[in-house]
Design a protein around this motif. Sequence first.
Motif, short mmCIF file in Angstrom:
data_model
loop_
_atom_site.label_atom_id
_atom_site.label_comp_id
_atom_site.label_asym_id
_atom_site.label_seq_id
_atom_site.Cartn_x
_atom_site.Cartn_y
_atom_site.Cartn_z
N ASN A 5 1.29 -1.84 0.01
CA ASN A 5 0.16 -0.51 -0.13
C ASN A 5 0.47 1.45 -0.16
O ASN A 5 -0.04 1.80 -0.96
N GLU A 6 1.76 0.88 1.08
CA GLU A 6 2.92 2.04 0.76
C GLU A 6 3.42 2.33 -0.42
O GLU A 6 3.36 3.91 -0.74
N MET A 7 3.94 1.69 -1.40
CA MET A 7 4.81 1.73 -2.51
C MET A 7 3.95 2.26 -3.26
O MET A 7 3.75 2.87 -4.38
N ASN A 8 2.62 1.74 -3.18
CA ASN A 8 1.67 1.95 -4.02
C ASN A 8 1.13 3.54 -4.04
O ASN A 8 1.53 4.58 -4.45
N GLN A 9 1.46 3.86 -3.07
CA GLN A 9 1.42 5.41 -2.31
C GLN A 9 1.87 6.18 -3.26
O GLN A 9 1.75 7.87 -3.31
N LEU A 10 3.23 6.22 -2.58
CA LEU A 10 4.38 6.97 -2.95
C LEU A 10 4.63 6.58 -4.62
O LEU A 10 5.49 7.38 -5.07
N GLY A 11 3.55 6.20 -5.76
CA GLY A 11 3.91 6.42 -6.95
C GLY A 11 4.45 5.22 -7.48
O GLY A 11 4.57 4.79 -8.81
N PHE A 12 5.30 3.69 -7.03
CA PHE A 12 5.91 2.82 -7.65
C PHE A 12 4.51 1.84 -8.05
O PHE A 12 3.30 2.35 -7.36
N SER A 13 4.70 1.04 -8.95
CA SER A 13 3.79 0.45 -9.72
C SER A 13 4.35 -1.16 -9.67
O SER A 13 5.51 -1.06 -9.00
N ILE A 14 3.46 -1.74 -9.04
CA ILE A 14 3.56 -3.28 -8.87
C ILE A 14 2.92 -4.26 -9.89
O ILE A 14 1.61 -3.41 -10.42
N PHE A 15 4.43 -4.94 -10.82
CA PHE A 15 3.48 -6.03 -11.03
C PHE A 15 3.79 -7.47 -11.12
O PHE A 15 4.44 -7.69 -9.48
N VAL A 16 2.86 -8.43 -10.65
CA VAL A 16 3.65 -10.01 -10.57
C VAL A 16 3.17 -10.32 -11.57
O VAL A 16 3.12 -10.68 -13.14
N ASP A 17 5.08 -10.91 -11.67
CA ASP A 17 5.64 -11.87 -12.34
C ASP A 17 4.85 -13.14 -12.69
O ASP A 17 4.77 -13.68 -11.63
N ASP A 18 5.10 -13.51 -13.14
CA ASP A 18 4.94 -15.08 -14.09
C ASP A 18 3.55 -15.99 -13.53
O ASP A 18 3.35 -16.58 -12.85
N PHE A 19 2.69 -14.85 -13.70
CA PHE A 19 1.46 -14.69 -13.65
C PHE A 19 0.65 -15.74 -14.51
O PHE A 19 0.90 -16.28 -15.32
N GLY A 20 0.40 -16.79 -13.79
CA GLY A 20 -0.69 -17.38 -14.44
C GLY A 20 0.34 -19.26 -13.61
O GLY A 20 -0.55 -20.54 -14.11
N THR A 21 1.59 -19.09 -12.94
CA THR A 21 2.03 -20.68 -12.62
C THR A 21 1.86 -20.77 -11.26
O THR A 21 2.29 -21.73 -10.72
#
Length: 294
Positions: A170-186
């Motif tokens: 949540n804090e990363m998001n508020q600060l403006g970082f983007s969060i991506f989920v890697d290896d999605f689906g595995t």
Amino acid sequence: YRAKAMGNCYQLFDEEMRTQHLDKIELEGELTIAVREQQFRVAFEPIVDIHGSAIFSVESLVRWMHPEKGMISPNTFIPLAEELGLIIEIDRIVFKKTCQQFHQWREKGIISPNQKFNVNLSCAQLQRSDIIPFLLSTVDGLDIGPHDIVLEITESYLLADSGLVMKNLNEMNQLGFSIFVDDFGTGYSSLSYLAKYPIHGIKIDRSFVRDLEKSVESKELIRSIIAMADALKLKVVTEGVETVEQLQVMTELGCRYIQGFLFTRPMTSTQAQTFFVDSPYREWLNQTPVDHGG
Ligand code: C2E
Ligand code: MG
Ligand code: MG
Ligand code: MG
């Protein structure tokens, strides 16, 4: 005869296991030294934005330059580093190096102002209270900020129901970082975490792309993943695109961001610089019979 052969076989097997075990012990010691002596380099692999025909971001991938054994792949040493707790330090070395490199590229005007960079963060980072101060102090004073940075995390980490993980994300998001989920689906079948955490994008795992030619199901699976991501307003990156056919199928399916050996293998910083300037990926995009938009 047979018994004897079997006997030999077991003996060989034992021998092999023993060697593997010794290799591991040796590697453990060497990895500790590698961290101390900073034997790590960063390789760069671009993620291309099909619309607009531009580089969306560049993923940094760690490389261990072993003084005698040469380059060792992260698939070999990352699991070991996680086991030994050395991953925290390795990720941080990579993050620092990457930030410094991007600062330089930005200063020299080699990358566009909206080009981002992706870094991989291991699970252990999200469970620490010092991760945010670390990220912020690293970019402090550089010509880059949280809005330039995509943090890649693996989906299994999001299932551990930890308050600290939630707080950090949540804090990363508020600060403006983007969060991506890697290896999605595995990882796991439950997708509820996508609504629970502030996620901005997913990276469809390479295994889906690899199976594209062989199985119709794979294509349908990708189609539904993209539909779901669209509904949740998540960006979709496909990793592991190696052929122009795969690029065409992914583009038809509506995947906007593509990464893979088709465009380039991970590069040194010098090679990456040339890649940014020459934009050789445009040649492949021109071969896909799809409207690339504006
Ligand atoms: P990842 O984050 O999913 O990165 C993608 C991996 O797939 C990279 O391997 C990349 O070189 C490879 N790849 C990309 N496009 C293609 C393609 O078209 N075909 C094929 N066959 N492979 C492709 P790499 O560099 O060996 O990294 C392996 C994994 O190690 C990464 O998977 C990531 O999970 C981990 N890793 C790498 N650097 C770091 C790091 O700094 N920190 C952490 N925690 N993990 C890292
Ligand atoms: Mg990654
Ligand atoms: Mg990946
Ligand atoms: Mg992967």
